[in-house]
Scaffold this motif. Sequence first.
Motif, PDB file in Angstrom:
ATOM      1  N   ARG A  54       4.472  -0.696   7.799  1.00 42.39           N
ATOM      2  CA  ARG A  54       3.622  -1.878   7.658  1.00 42.39           C
ATOM      3  C   ARG A  54       3.279  -2.103   6.194  1.00 42.39           C
ATOM      4  O   ARG A  54       2.904  -1.184   5.475  1.00 42.39           O
ATOM      5  CB  ARG A  54       2.341  -1.735   8.482  1.00 42.39           C
ATOM      6  N   TYR A  56       0.867  -4.510   3.828  1.00 45.12           N
ATOM      7  CA  TYR A  56      -0.312  -5.375   3.830  1.00 45.12           C
ATOM      8  C   TYR A  56      -0.354  -6.111   2.497  1.00 45.12           C
ATOM      9  O   TYR A  56      -0.434  -5.486   1.433  1.00 45.12           O
ATOM     10  CB  TYR A  56      -1.571  -4.532   4.041  1.00 45.12           C
ATOM     11  N   GLU A  86       6.913  -4.465   8.898  1.00 47.72           N
ATOM     12  CA  GLU A  86       6.111  -5.572   9.413  1.00 47.72           C
ATOM     13  C   GLU A  86       5.158  -5.976   8.295  1.00 47.72           C
ATOM     14  O   GLU A  86       4.411  -5.140   7.772  1.00 47.72           O
ATOM     15  CB  GLU A  86       5.314  -5.127  10.640  1.00 47.72           C
TER      16      GLU A  86
END
Length: 269
Positions: A54, A56, A86
């Motif tokens: 992930r 961010y 992601e």
Amino acid sequence: MPELRTAIFLDFDNLVSGLRDGAGSEVALRFAQQPEIWLERLLEDRPRRALLRRCYMNPAGVLDDEAGSRFRYGEFRWAFMAAGFEVIDCPRLTRLKNAADLRIALDAFETMLGAAPCDEFMLLSTDSDFVPLLVRLRAADRRTRLVAHPEVGRIVRAAADEIIGLDVLAGWLGWQASPEPGEAFGAASPADLLAVVRDIMTEAQDPVHVPHLGQMVRNRTGQTLRGSDFAGYGSLDALLTAAGGFIRRDGPGGGHVLRPEWADQPPAA
């Protein structure tokens, strides 16, 4: 050696800023445009399966290269998706802060409690706010690996099982340290940071706004107070005491730092 089930949590804005300040904008740009280069090196030292990746990111963030071109962070989304990440948008909540660190902490804790728990958690961030998360992960018998500034404070270092410095990451991207002054990586020891804070406050004619103090320290050393875990003291108040008994007075924007002889003076209007 058994295969580790790994979760990777990347604070993109934080890492890009750290690489830009320490190794230059070209290295930071390579990090953002070619994540497969450093990701392969990050995972290769032992058998791993990166179950969760992930990133961010504040898509409105900006990175300027040395030629003056400007890149929005959102332009790097595809490169990270192509590397199996992601990408989670974390726009700024205030002028200087987004919610990436809080989102990472919540998501990592949720992953730890998930149906398919991971053995290892990799956090790519120089933010000392992750110490409670690292401690909690260790207590739950999870291995932790932190990619952070090479001069990260001893409290942060003690909370993680392994630290990989941003200088190492930059080296994977082709950066080589220069013997010339001005390199941020490793440029200032905790004692140096204390001396810089002491000098700033000795030179000051009036109470110093906390953000301004942080900016001056960064300008003189290439490091941030938070990124150094406040020179290893864990908090701004502890650092100020060690530097010379300076005092922080609460107020807007983090308050002001005072010399001891100013403590009895009323706050400025």
